[in-house]
Every structure is written in C-alpha cells, then in structure tokens.
Design a protein around this motif. Structure first.
Motif, PDB file in Angstrom:
ATOM      1  N   PHE A  88      75.442  -4.966   3.261  1.00 44.64           N
ATOM      2  CA  PHE A  88      76.541  -4.007   3.091  1.00 44.64           C
ATOM      3  C   PHE A  88      76.709  -3.654   1.617  1.00 44.64           C
ATOM      4  O   PHE A  88      76.762  -2.469   1.255  1.00 44.64           O
ATOM      5  CB  PHE A  88      77.826  -4.597   3.668  1.00 44.64           C
ATOM      6  CG  PHE A  88      79.070  -3.813   3.366  1.00 44.64           C
ATOM      7  CD1 PHE A  88      79.201  -2.481   3.747  1.00 44.64           C
ATOM      8  CD2 PHE A  88      80.134  -4.413   2.717  1.00 44.64           C
ATOM      9  CE1 PHE A  88      80.366  -1.767   3.472  1.00 44.64           C
ATOM     10  CE2 PHE A  88      81.299  -3.711   2.444  1.00 44.64           C
ATOM     11  CZ  PHE A  88      81.415  -2.385   2.825  1.00 44.64           C
ATOM     12  N   LEU A  89      76.775  -4.659   0.757  1.00 42.47           N
ATOM     13  CA  LEU A  89      76.940  -4.389  -0.677  1.00 42.47           C
ATOM     14  C   LEU A  89      75.736  -3.635  -1.229  1.00 42.47           C
ATOM     15  O   LEU A  89      75.879  -2.734  -2.054  1.00 42.47           O
ATOM     16  CB  LEU A  89      77.178  -5.688  -1.440  1.00 42.47           C
ATOM     17  CG  LEU A  89      78.476  -6.426  -1.119  1.00 42.47           C
ATOM     18  CD1 LEU A  89      78.564  -7.728  -1.905  1.00 42.47           C
ATOM     19  CD2 LEU A  89      79.698  -5.555  -1.349  1.00 42.47           C
ATOM     20  N   GLY A  90      74.529  -3.970  -0.771  1.00 44.15           N
ATOM     21  CA  GLY A  90      73.328  -3.267  -1.199  1.00 44.15           C
ATOM     22  C   GLY A  90      73.302  -1.819  -0.774  1.00 44.15           C
ATOM     23  O   GLY A  90      72.678  -0.978  -1.425  1.00 44.15           O
ATOM     24  N   SER A  91      74.008  -1.490   0.299  1.00 40.57           N
ATOM     25  CA  SER A  91      74.027  -0.105   0.787  1.00 40.57           C
ATOM     26  C   SER A  91      74.741   0.841  -0.175  1.00 40.57           C
ATOM     27  O   SER A  91      74.621   2.057  -0.052  1.00 40.57           O
ATOM     28  CB  SER A  91      74.674  -0.034   2.169  1.00 40.57           C
ATOM     29  OG  SER A  91      76.077  -0.213   2.102  1.00 40.57           O
ATOM     30  N   PHE A  92      75.464   0.300  -1.134  1.00 31.48           N
ATOM     31  CA  PHE A  92      76.153   1.136  -2.123  1.00 31.48           C
ATOM     32  C   PHE A  92      75.202   1.616  -3.220  1.00 31.48           C
ATOM     33  O   PHE A  92      75.579   2.445  -4.036  1.00 31.48           O
ATOM     34  CB  PHE A  92      77.323   0.366  -2.750  1.00 31.48           C
ATOM     35  CG  PHE A  92      78.529   0.303  -1.860  1.00 31.48           C
ATOM     36  CD1 PHE A  92      79.530   1.252  -1.972  1.00 31.48           C
ATOM     37  CD2 PHE A  92      78.639  -0.690  -0.905  1.00 31.48           C
ATOM     38  CE1 PHE A  92      80.644   1.202  -1.143  1.00 31.48           C
ATOM     39  CE2 PHE A  92      79.743  -0.746  -0.070  1.00 31.48           C
ATOM     40  CZ  PHE A  92      80.746   0.195  -0.195  1.00 31.48           C
ATOM     41  N   ARG A  93      73.990   1.102  -3.244  1.00 33.91           N
ATOM     42  CA  ARG A  93      73.022   1.440  -4.289  1.00 33.91           C
ATOM     43  C   ARG A  93      72.816   2.948  -4.427  1.00 33.91           C
ATOM     44  O   ARG A  93      72.627   3.456  -5.516  1.00 33.91           O
ATOM     45  CB  ARG A  93      71.692   0.741  -3.984  1.00 33.91           C
ATOM     46  CG  ARG A  93      70.659   0.923  -5.056  1.00 33.91           C
ATOM     47  CD  ARG A  93      69.413   0.131  -4.759  1.00 33.91           C
ATOM     48  NE  ARG A  93      69.749  -1.293  -4.713  1.00 33.91           N
ATOM     49  CZ  ARG A  93      69.002  -2.201  -4.123  1.00 33.91           C
ATOM     50  NH1 ARG A  93      67.891  -1.867  -3.520  1.00 33.91           N
ATOM     51  NH2 ARG A  93      69.358  -3.462  -4.141  1.00 33.91           N
TER      52      ARG A  93
END
Length: 155
Positions: free
Chosen positions: A83-88
């Motif tokens: 989920f946090l990586g999807s903000f890249r």
C-alpha cells in the motif's frame, strides 16, 4: 475485511505480489488481533516513503511513522508495505497523503487509536511535517516519542 471472513489467510503473505498501480487499487489485509483485549502499541516506520508532487510531478520523500493500538484486527505488514509503495507514482500534497494513509487505516482496521507522523524532506527549502491522530490516546497506553528529529539541514 480481508483476512477475517473473506479468506482464512492474508492474500499477500508468502505470495509474489506486484506493487499496486495506485493507492486506490491497493488492498490492505487485516488479521485477527492475537492479543485482543490487551492495550498495546504497534509501530510501523517507513523511512524511505515516496510520492509525487501534484504540481511538478517531482518526487517527494518522507519518513512516515504509524502508531496504533489494535482493536479486533491488526494490519498485515506486507500488505501495508505494498500500500505504501503504491504512492510511488501517486500525485498528492503532503497533507493529503499523510492524512489519507492514516484515515484509510483507521476506517478499515478500526483500531482503538491511531496516529501518523509524516516527516517530509524539504522541497523549495521548506520541510513540511504533517501529523494526524484519530482521537486522544487511550489512558495507560505507552506512547513513546516517534523518534524523528526535526529537519536540521546540514547542521
């Protein structure tokens, strides 16, 4: 909530899981709290978080610290990482990104309490730190400092 009634096991744990294309497409897995009824704190630190500036498209970097006191469920860490990586590749102002992460976790997981500190690195010479919490922390919850120093530049 995935992990509770949909499937007995988290979807991403132990599986080859590609990074979601956007935060909206990212799924978070929640599993039963193994210490239901206990008051305790869980902390996740993401010191290399990235998103994109919605105006310039340039990368923004932050050190995120997420603290929560679990209710009936806990978030599965691999799904949180995805989920946090999807903000890249997601465009968002620091305020929207930080509060949005905290709000989504709080709304879906329904912990007793949650806070997020977004310690953003400078863009244009100004660091922006964003903080959100669901409410006052429960009495007797041990609440350590988030441990991220204010930005000091070269000092």
């Amino acid at each position: 909530m995935r992990g509770m009634s949909d499937t007995p096991q988290p979807k991403f744990l132990g599986a080859n899981s590609p990074l979601p294309a956007s935060p909206e497409q990212a799924e978070l897995d929640y599993v039963p709290n193994p210490r239901k009824g206990e008051l305790y704190l869980v902390r996740f630190a993401a010191p290399e978080f990235t998103s994109l500036c919605p105006v310039t498209g340039q990368p923004d970097f932050a050190h995120l610290v997420i603290d929560y006191a679990p209710g009936d469920t806990i978030v599965e860490s691999k799904s949180l990482k995805l989920f946090l990586g999807s903000f890249r590749n997601h465009n968002g102002f620091h305020e929207d990104v930080t509060v949005g992460i905290g709000r989504r976790l709080f709304d879906e997981m329904q912990p007793r309490w949650l806070r997020i500190g977004g310690y953003w690195y400078p863009r244009g010479g100004i660091p922006i730190d964003v903080f959100w919490q669901s409410d006052a922390p429960p009495p007797a919850l041990w609440l350590p400092d988030q441990g991220v120093s204010p930005y000091r530049g070269r000092g």
